[in-house]
Scaffold this active site. Structure first.
Site, short mmCIF file in Angstrom:
data_model
loop_
_atom_site.label_atom_id
_atom_site.label_comp_id
_atom_site.label_asym_id
_atom_site.label_seq_id
_atom_site.Cartn_x
_atom_site.Cartn_y
_atom_site.Cartn_z
N ARG A 174 0.84 -1.21 0.00
CA ARG A 174 0.00 0.00 0.00
C ARG A 174 0.87 1.26 0.00
O ARG A 174 0.56 2.24 -0.68
CB ARG A 174 -0.92 0.01 1.23
CG ARG A 174 -2.06 -0.99 1.14
CD ARG A 174 -2.75 -1.14 2.48
NE ARG A 174 -3.23 0.12 3.00
CZ ARG A 174 -3.36 0.40 4.30
NH1 ARG A 174 -3.05 -0.48 5.22
NH2 ARG A 174 -3.82 1.56 4.67
N SER A 189 -6.04 -2.72 9.06
CA SER A 189 -4.61 -2.77 9.36
C SER A 189 -4.37 -2.47 10.84
O SER A 189 -3.64 -3.19 11.54
CB SER A 189 -3.90 -1.74 8.46
OG SER A 189 -2.59 -1.53 8.89
N LYS A 194 -4.03 -4.90 16.79
CA LYS A 194 -4.50 -4.71 18.17
C LYS A 194 -5.26 -5.95 18.65
O LYS A 194 -5.16 -6.34 19.81
CB LYS A 194 -5.39 -3.47 18.26
CG LYS A 194 -4.67 -2.19 17.88
CD LYS A 194 -3.52 -1.89 18.81
CE LYS A 194 -2.62 -0.79 18.32
NZ LYS A 194 -1.38 -0.65 19.10
#
Ligand code: URA
Length: 448
Positions: A174, A189, A194
């Site tokens: 990206r 992403s 997380k």
């Protein structure tokens, strides 16, 4: 992919605007992680998502597929006595809140496995700031991360090959295919990493303003809403603050210079009021989420005390030592952080009030000085950057300092000075800074 779909058919369907189902997304993301898909296919997929978007269900499925592309940390067996919390910021200029929020949370009883990133474009990165510390290791395996968090309450490190590996590949593609700023891709992403870190709760700091990655307010608010909703659908309670990034958050931008400021804040020095306020607010939201404080006011008080009492500083020092840095960094900062060889002051061309900054331009000057990367393999010079940046609303007389530039050599210094002269707007009328917190999403708050 299910039995019938191929990478090409998934890309084509997205390119034509169809919704992808979870099986298609799992297959595609699995192919990224195990190397079956080539970079061209990743780039085409990312571009199709940029152009066609994704609905909420697809974004949740993409996030879960990316989370499941590697291992997930599980804290149940680690014998922790508090919640596992974290903060994520979408990136800005002079934003070193991570260096304060993580130790504040740890000092208040939370555990913080903070997986951070490097600078991106004109925005700085926490890992680059920490690498200004001699010996500090940001690349550790998952077991070391768990051990350091258990012992010190926090560890700020980079993503390792085990956690959300599909994101590492997709992100790199990206970055070079102009497909970073798509809300579904950003959401998946951020949250995949997380979720893989096994958090109990997350606070998100979505930057808004001319120094943010998504400068336009509507996009920043949409990203905040999407992050909170997708996290909830994936089982992670999250709240988001949209915060002002129309001036550098701290009065410094550059790796060692920001680190110095964060260390000064940890020592209780009143050097960066807006940075301190943002850090206390973000920590307070996370403390309420983690049930370590009954309400926001109580949580702000706890967070402020953690800074004032030196408890956060002590946590930070223990983490630095555990990850290979010097044990006396806070007391002997000058011994470890080398200054840049050249510096010069940018002076006000006229008297008036500082009314605003071209914040992105300031970040770009730091990159130009060598404090950020133009290519992925560029080396960072931690010494360079800008400090002493006067905040919006300050009255200045003609010739008074607006900021100081630190450079590796006289040519770089001259180029930076030229770039910075125009970055500060001075007006005849007194100007007030924008509020720090522009909106809140998640929890009982709803949109502010
Ligand atoms: N940070 C991330 O981790 N991913 C993005 O896509 C953008 C910011």
């Amino acid at each position: 992919m299910d039995g019938t779909s191929t990478p090409q058919s998934v890309i084509r369907r997205k390119r034509e605007g169809h919704c992808l189902d979870p099986a298609e997304l799992q297959g595609f993301i699995g192919g990224i992680a195990d190397g079956r898909l080539c970079d061209g296919q990743l780039g085409a997929f990312a571009m199709a998502v940029c152009l066609r978007g994704m609905d909420r269900e697809e974004t949740v499925a993409l996030t879960l597929a990316m989370r499941d592309s590697g291992r997930r940390l599980c804290w149940d067996t680690a014998g922790l006595r508090g919640p596992v919390l974290d903060k994520h910021s979408t990136g800005g200029v002079g934003d070193c809140t991570s260096l304060l929020v993580a130790p504040i949370l740890a000092a208040c009883g939370a555990y913080v496995p903070m997986i951070s990133g490097r600078g991106l474009g004109h925005t700085g990165g926490t890992l680059d700031k920490l690498e200004a510390i001699p010996g500090y290791r940001v690349a550790v395996d998952a077991q070391t991360l768990v051990d350091v968090v258990r012992r010190t309450g926090l560890a700020i490190v980079g993503a390792n090959a085990d956690l959300a590996p599909a994101d590492r590949r997709l992100y790199a593609v990206r970055d070079v295919t102009a497909t970073v700023d798509a809300i579904p891709l950003i959401t998946a992403s951020i949250l995949a990493k997380k979720l893989a870190a096994g958090l109990d709760a997350l606070v998100l700091d979505v930057k808004c303003g001319n120094g943010a990655s998504l400068a336009d307010p509507a996009s920043a608010h949409a990203l905040a809403r999407e992050l909170v909703a997708v996290a909830a659908a994936a089982g992670l309670p999250a709240r988001a603050l949209v915060t002002d990034m129309s001036q550098p958050l701290a009065p410094a931008a550059g790796n060692a210079l920001e680190l110095r400021l964060a260390l000064a804040c940890l020592r209780g020095e009143a050097v960066a009021p807006r940075l301190r306020e943002a850090s206390v607010e973000l920590a307070a939201v996370a403390l309420v989420q983690g049930r370590l404080a009954p309400d926001l006011d109580g949580a702000r008080h706890l967070a402020g005390n953690a800074l004032a009492s030196g408890a956060a500083a002590e946590r930070f020092a223990r983490m630095v030592a555990a990850l290979g840095g010097p044990a006396d960094l806070l007391e002997a900062t000058d011994k470890y952080l080398e200054p840049a060889p050249c510096s010069a002051v940018v002076r006000a061309p006229e008297g008036g009030w500082v009314a605003g900054f071209d914040t992105r331009a300031i970040g770009e000057v730091v990159v130009g000085l060598g404090g950020g990367r133009r290519r992925g393999d560029d080396l960072i010079d931690p010494r360079v950057g800008i400090d002493g940046i006067v905040p919006v609303g300050t009255a200045v007389a003609r010739g008074e300092p607006l900021m100081r530039v630190h450079a590796a050599d006289p040519d770089a210094l001259a180029a930076a000075l030229a770039g910075l002269q125009a970055s500060c707007r001075i007006e005849a009328e007194a100007a007030a800074p924008a509020s720090l917190v522009l909106a809140r999403y998640g929890g009982e708050a709803g949109p502010a």
